[in-house]
Design an enzyme around this catalytic site. Structure first.
Site, short mmCIF file in Angstrom:
data_model
loop_
_atom_site.label_atom_id
_atom_site.label_comp_id
_atom_site.label_asym_id
_atom_site.label_seq_id
_atom_site.Cartn_x
_atom_site.Cartn_y
_atom_site.Cartn_z
N GLY A 49 0.86 -1.18 0.00
CA GLY A 49 0.00 0.00 0.00
C GLY A 49 0.90 1.23 0.00
O GLY A 49 1.86 1.31 0.79
N ASP A 234 -1.16 4.75 -6.31
CA ASP A 234 0.26 4.50 -6.06
C ASP A 234 1.14 5.62 -6.59
O ASP A 234 2.25 5.83 -6.11
CB ASP A 234 0.68 3.16 -6.68
CG ASP A 234 0.11 2.04 -5.86
OD1 ASP A 234 -1.04 1.64 -6.11
OD2 ASP A 234 0.79 1.58 -4.92
N LYS A 245 -3.76 -0.32 -8.34
CA LYS A 245 -3.79 -1.77 -8.53
C LYS A 245 -4.45 -2.16 -9.85
O LYS A 245 -5.49 -1.61 -10.22
CB LYS A 245 -4.54 -2.40 -7.35
CG LYS A 245 -4.69 -3.90 -7.40
CD LYS A 245 -3.37 -4.62 -7.57
CE LYS A 245 -2.37 -4.29 -6.47
NZ LYS A 245 -0.98 -4.74 -6.79
O1 MRU Z 1 0.57 -4.14 -4.62
P1 MRU Z 1 -0.03 -3.36 -3.49
O2 MRU Z 1 -0.89 -4.18 -2.59
O3 MRU Z 1 1.00 -2.57 -2.73
O4 MRU Z 1 -0.99 -2.32 -4.22
C1 MRU Z 1 -1.70 -1.41 -3.41
C2 MRU Z 1 -2.63 -0.54 -4.18
O5 MRU Z 1 -2.69 -0.56 -5.39
C3 MRU Z 1 -3.40 0.46 -3.37
O6 MRU Z 1 -4.64 0.72 -3.96
C4 MRU Z 1 -2.62 1.79 -3.30
O7 MRU Z 1 -1.29 1.55 -2.90
C5 MRU Z 1 -3.24 2.75 -2.38
S1 MRU Z 1 -3.13 2.24 -0.69
C6 MRU Z 1 -3.84 3.48 0.25
#
Ligand code: MRU
Length: 345
Positions: A49, A234, A245
């Site tokens: 995240g 991200d 994601k």
């Molecule tokens: O691969 P991850 O689990 O780190 O991906 C996380 C996401 O895509 C979240 O939606 C994003 O980081 C926002 S978290 C507040």
């Protein structure tokens, strides 16, 4: 509410984090006291995240400073260990941002860097609380409804941040105001952050929800079962293009067709003003095994070739609102190359 990670001084300086790969069946806490262990935790998504990665990057620099002092590392070794943390995953800008911001106080030694890292953790919690209120206000005004049904993707709650959550924080805020109807949570293939983590947080918070497979989301939107989609981010580029994601852009396309708002929520630390558009974002490609195995069972013929991008980019013109603690911008309504710049200090 569970903290994704925190700094502990005793019995030796370390980062304590919940191992998110073990949820929802086990609550295991890791005591991360080496850079190898931190890089491994980041890469296998024990901590994940974007905002939580920002905290991990900053606390990782503090850990490196402590180890450099106790093990008498050279400056070159310290530089390279910090770089390993900073570059452990490429897409979420928060990781490099957190490491770089903590590094600005290297001249003050371990104590100065740790103070900066702890400030980042604190500020993230406050930013999320504030953006949650702004986001809830915007959504209720934009939909004109007293109660909204929501679809969300991946995990954006306390586990993904230092505290409270981003898109999840808005959902929680709507719930607290009595303005939340049913939540549809996408399971989020291949690593199931939606089913393992979001559903776990929603259950703990007593929020009524349905878990759906990612492939159901577009139809849920087109059938009129939700009033708004809310996701995290991200990396948000200067013009508002947003990496999140993989699967997020499908929700955005469906929302545009259905005429309902598609909302991105993130602290300003996720905004990357050095990058002009989403075309320049480095999308992490992950292991084939995540796709061809499911729960330890092989689910594709041996030798199957895999395409496994962890993120996608939603173009700004499909985004109704980007909500940060510094305010809300509306890319679809008023596109400009410098959309986010006016919010910068
Ligand atoms: O691969 P991850 O689990 O780190 O991906 C996380 C996401 O895509 C979240 O939606 C994003 O980081 C926002 S978290 C507040």
């Amino acid at each position: 509410m569970v903290n994704a990670l925190e700094w502990r001084h005793a019995p030796r300086p370390h980062i304590r984090m919940i191992d998110q790969t073990a949820l929802p069946t086990q609550e295991i806490y890791l005591e991360v006291d080496t850079i190898d262990a931190l890089v491994d935790a980041i890469q296998r998504l024990a901590v994940r995240g974007a905002p939580a990665l920002g905290a991990a990057g900053a606390l990782g620099v503090a850990l490196a400073m402590h180890l450099a002092r106790s093990e008498a590392w050279s400056e070159e070794r310290l530089d390279s260990e910090i770089r390993r943390v900073r570059d452990a995953r490429p897409t979420a800008v928060n990781l490099a941002w957190g490491a770089d911001r903590a590094s600005t106080r290297r001249g003050e030694g371990y104590e100065g860097v740790l103070a900066e890292a702890l400030a980042i953790v604190e500020e993230d919690g406050a930013a999320n609380r504030h953006l949650a209120k702004l986001g809830a206000d915007w959504i209720l005004a934009a939909t004109g409804k007293d109660e909204v049904r929501v679809v969300t993707h991946c995990n954006t709650g306390a586990l993904a941040t230092s505290q409270w959550g981003t898109a999840y924080g808005i959902i929680h805020e709507l719930h607290d105001r009595g303005s939340l109807g049913l939540v549809y949570a996408d399971e989020t293939r291949p690593l199931l952050q939606g089913s393992r983590l979001t559903s776990w947080e929603l259950t703990k918070d007593g929020i009524d929800h349905l878990l759906e497979v990612d492939g159901a989301a577009a139809s849920t939107i087109l059938r009129g079962l939700v009033d708004v989609a809310i996701i995290g981010a991200d990396r948000i580029t200067a013009n508002g293009d947003t990496a999140n994601k993989v699967g997020s852009v499908a929700l955005a396309l469906a929302c545009a067709r259905a005429g309902i708002p598609f909302v991105v929520a993130a602290p300003f630390s996720t905004v990357d003003l050095q990058t002009e558009t989403g075309d320049e974002i480095h999308i992490e490609l992950r292991d084939d095994d995540e796709v061809i195995r499911f729960g330890g069972t092989q689910v594709a013929p041996p030798g199957t070739r895999v395409f496994n991008p962890a993120f996608d980019v939603t173009p700004h013109d499909l985004i109704s609102a980007i909500v940060t603690e510094r305010g809300v911008v509306e890319p679809a309504a008023a596109p400009t190359a410098d959309l986010l710049r006016p919010l910068a200090p």
